[in-house]
Write an enzyme that holds these catalytic residues in place. Sequence first.
Site, mmCIF file in Angstrom:
data_model
loop_
_atom_site.group_PDB
_atom_site.id
_atom_site.type_symbol
_atom_site.label_atom_id
_atom_site.label_comp_id
_atom_site.label_asym_id
_atom_site.label_seq_id
_atom_site.Cartn_x
_atom_site.Cartn_y
_atom_site.Cartn_z
ATOM 1 N N ASP A 1 0.821 -1.224 0.000
ATOM 2 C CA ASP A 1 0.000 0.000 0.000
ATOM 3 C C ASP A 1 0.848 1.265 0.000
ATOM 4 O O ASP A 1 0.504 2.261 0.634
ATOM 5 C CB ASP A 1 -0.969 -0.008 1.192
ATOM 6 C CG ASP A 1 -2.051 1.066 1.055
ATOM 7 O OD1 ASP A 1 -2.378 1.439 -0.081
ATOM 8 O OD2 ASP A 1 -2.559 1.542 2.082
ATOM 9 N N ARG B 1 7.146 6.984 -0.384
ATOM 10 C CA ARG B 1 6.537 6.296 0.748
ATOM 11 C C ARG B 1 7.250 4.983 1.073
ATOM 12 O O ARG B 1 7.243 4.508 2.209
ATOM 13 C CB ARG B 1 5.073 6.036 0.395
ATOM 14 C CG ARG B 1 4.182 5.560 1.506
ATOM 15 C CD ARG B 1 2.748 5.758 1.057
ATOM 16 N NE ARG B 1 1.788 5.083 1.901
ATOM 17 C CZ ARG B 1 0.473 5.243 1.783
ATOM 18 N NH1 ARG B 1 -0.005 6.051 0.847
ATOM 19 N NH2 ARG B 1 -0.348 4.601 2.577
#
Length: 253
Positions: free
Chosen positions: A23, A50
């Site tokens: 994710d 991320r």
Amino acid sequence: MALDPDTGKLKWYFQFTPHDMHDWDSTEVPVLASAKLNGRERKVVLFANRNAFYYVLDRATGEFLHGNPYAHQTWATGLDDRGRPVRVPNMGPNEEGIKVYPGAAGANNWYSPAYSPKTDLFYVAVREAGGVYYKGEAEYKAGALFNGGGFRDIPGERGYGVIRAFRPASGEIQWEYKIFSAPSAGVLSTAGGLLFAGTNEGVFLALDATTGKSLWRFQAGGAVQSNPMSYLSEGKQHIAIAAGNALFAFAVE
């Protein structure tokens, strides 16, 4: 990705985490800058992804120029010459659950980083936290947050946050300032040599943008989960920040 502004035609794209199992969608803010790489001045995009890797791309062509970890990560041994991750085997979700760094919120998220041409430093509010990824049936409860299962925090482990300053071309850390918990707020650099940041504990602070030394702090009484902004009013520079349910403005002397 880069688009032609007149036609909308795709000029180039770069995929940070192919076959993403954790994710790590790239909600982060890209920063445009100039950097000297291998003796050549390049117009680049700086991207603290991320997935815990820092990337430098040529913004005209999308060419991968440099990459390195900027936070603790356990899912890849590094990046290859094209910027593709070299994965550690068997780090995908399983029935028992597997511990991976960073966690689903990533080493960075939607909030803004900053770049100062005065200091030639790139600043990021970094999340140092991992998580347990698993697969299996997920129970739905009406009225409760439902993510389909797949992730939970590491039992007994508390993540923390760090404001880090990097050299844009190399990703080399120049200084860091530790904060209590993994942040959800951006940073702002100014031409006056300041760097503003906020914490979940309600602290709004100013650091020396060159050294990372703490210069000033204010307890806002509510979590800072927003980006600082600067504006001019009556000839004075002001800094504004949202904290909790309130908006605060400060004049910079």
